[in-house]
Motif scaffolding. Structure first.
Motif, mmCIF file in Angstrom:
data_model
loop_
_atom_site.group_PDB
_atom_site.id
_atom_site.type_symbol
_atom_site.label_atom_id
_atom_site.label_comp_id
_atom_site.label_asym_id
_atom_site.label_seq_id
_atom_site.Cartn_x
_atom_site.Cartn_y
_atom_site.Cartn_z
ATOM 1 N N PRO A 25 0.796 -1.198 0.122
ATOM 2 C CA PRO A 25 0.127 0.059 0.310
ATOM 3 C C PRO A 25 0.779 1.350 0.027
ATOM 4 N N ARG A 26 0.656 2.136 -0.772
ATOM 5 C CA ARG A 26 1.448 3.475 -0.902
ATOM 6 C C ARG A 26 0.280 4.444 -1.038
ATOM 7 N N PRO A 27 -0.035 5.188 0.028
ATOM 8 C CA PRO A 27 -1.254 6.245 0.091
ATOM 9 C C PRO A 27 -0.860 7.403 -0.749
ATOM 10 N N ASP A 28 0.435 7.726 -1.236
ATOM 11 C CA ASP A 28 1.053 8.690 -1.852
ATOM 12 C C ASP A 28 0.838 8.628 -3.124
ATOM 13 N N LEU A 29 0.392 7.479 -3.968
ATOM 14 C CA LEU A 29 0.136 7.157 -5.192
ATOM 15 C C LEU A 29 -1.379 7.051 -5.879
ATOM 16 N N ILE A 30 -1.344 7.338 -7.005
ATOM 17 C CA ILE A 30 -2.706 7.234 -7.394
ATOM 18 C C ILE A 30 -2.728 5.864 -7.787
ATOM 19 N N LYS A 31 -3.643 5.179 -7.341
ATOM 20 C CA LYS A 31 -3.729 3.453 -7.308
ATOM 21 C C LYS A 31 -4.601 3.089 -8.435
ATOM 22 N N LEU A 32 -4.090 2.750 -9.489
ATOM 23 C CA LEU A 32 -4.852 2.311 -10.728
ATOM 24 C C LEU A 32 -4.118 0.884 -11.144
ATOM 25 N N ASP A 33 -3.794 0.106 -10.310
ATOM 26 C CA ASP A 33 -3.162 -1.207 -10.418
ATOM 27 C C ASP A 33 -3.835 -2.419 -10.206
ATOM 28 N N ALA A 34 -5.063 -2.324 -9.382
ATOM 29 C CA ALA A 34 -5.528 -3.665 -8.989
ATOM 30 C C ALA A 34 -7.141 -3.828 -9.245
ATOM 31 N N ASN A 35 -7.472 -3.159 -10.344
ATOM 32 C CA ASN A 35 -8.965 -3.199 -10.671
ATOM 33 C C ASN A 35 -10.105 -3.099 -9.599
ATOM 34 N N GLU A 36 -9.516 -2.073 -8.471
ATOM 35 C CA GLU A 36 -10.521 -1.973 -7.383
ATOM 36 C C GLU A 36 -11.378 -0.754 -7.895
ATOM 37 N N SER A 37 -12.425 -0.547 -7.109
ATOM 38 C CA SER A 37 -13.464 0.420 -7.340
ATOM 39 C C SER A 37 -12.574 1.666 -6.828
ATOM 40 N N PRO A 38 -13.011 3.011 -7.553
ATOM 41 C CA PRO A 38 -12.106 3.989 -6.762
ATOM 42 C C PRO A 38 -12.954 4.789 -5.747
ATOM 43 N N PHE A 39 -14.092 4.092 -5.579
ATOM 44 C CA PHE A 39 -15.159 5.129 -4.738
ATOM 45 C C PHE A 39 -14.976 4.506 -3.341
ATOM 46 N N PRO A 40 -14.727 5.455 -2.300
ATOM 47 C CA PRO A 40 -14.855 4.878 -0.852
ATOM 48 C C PRO A 40 -16.209 4.943 -0.591
ATOM 49 N N LEU A 41 -16.650 4.332 0.749
ATOM 50 C CA LEU A 41 -18.029 4.322 1.041
ATOM 51 C C LEU A 41 -18.521 5.959 1.417
ATOM 52 N N SER A 42 -19.504 6.194 1.231
ATOM 53 C CA SER A 42 -20.168 7.419 1.692
ATOM 54 C C SER A 42 -20.372 7.339 3.131
ATOM 55 N N VAL A 339 -9.542 1.900 -14.330
ATOM 56 C CA VAL A 339 -10.480 3.192 -14.361
ATOM 57 C C VAL A 339 -10.625 3.864 -13.197
ATOM 58 N N GLY A 340 -10.258 4.941 -12.901
ATOM 59 C CA GLY A 340 -10.500 5.567 -11.504
ATOM 60 C C GLY A 340 -11.486 6.593 -11.346
ATOM 61 N N THR A 341 -11.431 7.678 -10.549
ATOM 62 C CA THR A 341 -12.466 8.753 -10.846
ATOM 63 C C THR A 341 -11.917 9.558 -11.795
ATOM 64 N N LYS A 342 -12.809 10.426 -12.063
ATOM 65 C CA LYS A 342 -12.500 11.507 -13.207
ATOM 66 C C LYS A 342 -11.051 11.985 -12.813
ATOM 67 N N ALA A 343 -11.022 12.607 -11.820
ATOM 68 C CA ALA A 343 -9.793 13.332 -11.209
ATOM 69 C C ALA A 343 -8.562 12.254 -11.536
ATOM 70 N N GLU A 344 -8.708 11.194 -10.858
ATOM 71 C CA GLU A 344 -7.309 10.081 -11.173
ATOM 72 C C GLU A 344 -7.102 9.998 -12.567
ATOM 73 N N ASN A 345 -8.135 9.619 -13.417
ATOM 74 C CA ASN A 345 -8.056 9.311 -14.709
ATOM 75 C C ASN A 345 -7.335 10.582 -15.646
ATOM 76 N N ASP A 346 -7.673 11.983 -15.324
ATOM 77 C CA ASP A 346 -7.017 13.129 -15.840
ATOM 78 C C ASP A 346 -5.415 12.977 -15.377
ATOM 79 N N ARG A 347 -5.081 12.582 -14.239
ATOM 80 C CA ARG A 347 -3.703 12.653 -13.678
ATOM 81 C C ARG A 347 -3.119 11.493 -14.624
#
Ligand code: PLP
Length: 370
Positions: A25-42, A339-347
Motif C-alpha cells: 500500500p502506498r497512499p501517496d500514489l494514484i492507485k490504478l493497478d488492482a482493478n478496484e473501485s475508486p469510490f470509498p463508502l459514503s 479506470v479511476g475517478t475522473k480526477a485520477e484518470n485526468d492525472r
C-alpha cells in the motif's frame, strides 16, 4: 535417521511457482493497478456499517455457510440458496473447484493471457494447465479453443469474461459452443461482469456443467474478500464438502449484507466507471504511439511505442501506479490501467502524455490491427 532438507519438503510444483505479486500500500500514489473501485463508502454507508459491525459476536465462530448473506444474494440473483457457495474472495473458489474435481495430471484449460491464479493454483495441485492463446487483438480464438478442448479433454475450462488483463469478452454464443463440446465443467468467471452488463446466470438452469464465479472485490468491496460461486445445486452440494468451515469471517458477512442491500450505491458507481472507461479509451486512442484493446471491464490494456518497463517507471515517478503486465507472454510493452475517478484518470492521462513526450529513443513501431 537422515532427514530431508527444508526445501525438499516442498512439492517441486510449488518450488517452480512464482508467488502472486501485489503492490505494497502506498497512499501517496494514484492507485490504478488492482482493478478496484475508486469510490470509498459514503458517510451514510459507513454509519450503517458501524451499527451492524457493533453487533458482531466475535467470541463466536461465524455463520458457517453464510446463510444470511447467501439468502440476500440468492434473492438478488434469483437463484436457489443451495446453488451458492461463498468464498474468501473468488480466488478461494477457484482453488475449491480444482480441489474437488481434479487430481495430479488432470487437464485444466483457459485462454491465455488470463487471470494468473487459474494456472498458479492448477500447477500447485500438480494439474496439467493448458493455455490456449487468444487472437491477435486478444479476441477469443474459438476454433483453437474447441480443437484443444477436444484433444485434451479438460476437466475444467476457465473463461474469464471480461478477461483480465485484456478486457475482452466471450459472447453468449461462444460460451454455448464451448459448453457443447467441453467434457467437464465450464467456469465462467464474471468478476468484472457488472462492467460488461452481462451474465450467464439465466442459463444455469439448463446448463448443468456451467459454473459462475462472481466477486464483490471489483465493485467496491475488495477489502471484504467476498466471492461466490453459483452452480447446479447437486454440484454445489459436492463442492461444499471441501469448503473450509467458517471460511468467511463474521465482519465480512455482516458488512456484505448491509452493502448489498444498498445496491443502488454499487450500481451508480459501476455506471460512473463505465462512463469514465469510454472517456479514457478515447483519450488514449488520441495519443500518438498508443494502442488500446477493447475493454468491457473496469480497466484498459494498452501498448505503447515506448518500452513498457520504462513507461511504468516514469508513470510511477509521477505518482501514478498502473500494472506492468509486460512480462506476461504475448503482452510485451503492455500496461493495464484501472479506470479511476475522473480526477485520477485526468492525472494518469496527463502523466502518460508527458511520459510519451519525453521518450527514450527506444521507441518501437506499434503493431496495428489488420
Ligand atoms: C478474472 C478474475 N477472477 C477472479 C479474481 C479474484 O478476485 P477476488 O479473489 O478478489 O474475488 C480476479 C482478481 O483480480 C480476477 O481478475
Amino acid at each position: 535417521m537422515k532427514r530431508p532438507r527444508l526445501l525438499d519438503l516442498v512439492k517441486p510444483e510449488v518450488l517452480r511457482l512464482t508467488a502472486y505479486r501485489a503492490e505494497e500500500p502506498r497512499p501517496d500514489l494514484i492507485k490504478l493497478d488492482a482493478n478496484e473501485s475508486p469510490f470509498p463508502l459514503s458517510e451514510e454507508l459507513r454509519q450503517a456499517l458501524r451499527g451492524v459491525l457493533d453487533q458482531v459476536d466475535v467470541h463466536r465462530y461465524p455463520d458457517a455457510k453464510g446463510d444470511r448473506l447467501r439468502s440476500v444474494l440468492a434473492a438478488q440473483l434469483q437463484v436457489a440458496p443451495g446453488a451458492l457457495i461463498l468464498g474468501n474472495g473468488s480466488d478461494e473458489l477457484i482453488q475449491l473447484l480444482l480441489l474437488a474435481t481434479s487430481g495430479p495430471g488432470t487437464p485444466v484449460l483457459a485462454p491465455v493471457p488470463t487471470f494468473s491464479m487459474y494456472e498458479l493454483i492448477a500447477r500447485a495441485q500438480g494439474l496439467h494447465f493448458e493455455g490456449v492463446p487468444l487472437g491477435f487483438r486478444f479476441e477469443p480464438d474459438l476454433p483453437a479453443l474447441i480443437e484443444t478442448i477436444e484433444r485434451t479433454r479438460p476437466k475444467v475450462v476457465f473463461l474469464a469474461t471480461p478477461n483480465n488483463p485484456t478486457g475482452g469478452v466471450f459472447s453468449e454464443a461462444e460460451i454455448f459452443k464451448i459448453l457443447a463440446v467441453a467434457p467437464g465443467l465450464v467456469v465462467v468467471d464474471e468478476a468484472y461482469g457488472p462492467y460488461a452488463g452481462r451474465t450467464m446466470l439465466p442459463h444455469l438452469v439448463d446448463q448443468e456443467r456451467l459454473v459462475i464465479l462472481r466477486s464483490l472485490s471489483k465493485i467496491g468491496l475488495a477489502g471484504l474478500r467476498v466471492g461466490y460461486l453459483v452452480a447446479h445445486p447437486t454440484l454445489a452440494a459436492e463442492l461444499e464438502k471441501v469448503r473450509l468451515p467458517f471460511n468467511l469471517n463474521s465482519f465480512s458477512q455482516a458488512a456484505a449484507v448491509v452493502l448489498l442491500n444498498h445496491h443502488e450505491w454499487i450500481d451508480a458507481n459501476v455506471r460512473e466507471v463505465v462512463r469514465e472507461r469510454a472517456q479514457v479509451i478515447s483519450r488514449l486512442d488520441a495519443l500518438p504511439g498508443v494502442e488500446t484493446f477493447p475493454s468491457a471491464a473496469n480497466f484498459i490494456l494498452f501498448r505503447t511505442t515506448r518500452p513498457g518497463d520504462d513507461l511504468f517507471e516514469t508513470l510511477l515517478q509521477q505518482g501514478v501506479l498502473v500494472r506492468n503486465v509486460g512480462s506476461v507472454p504475448g503482452l510485451q510493452d503492455c500496461l493495464r490501467v484501472t479506470v479511476g475517478t475522473k480526477a485520477e484518470n485526468d492525472r494518469f492521462l496527463e502523466a502518460l502524455t508527458k511520459a510519451l513526450r519525453q521518450g527514450t529513443g527506444a521507441e518501437r513501431e506499434v503493431r496495428t490491427a489488420t
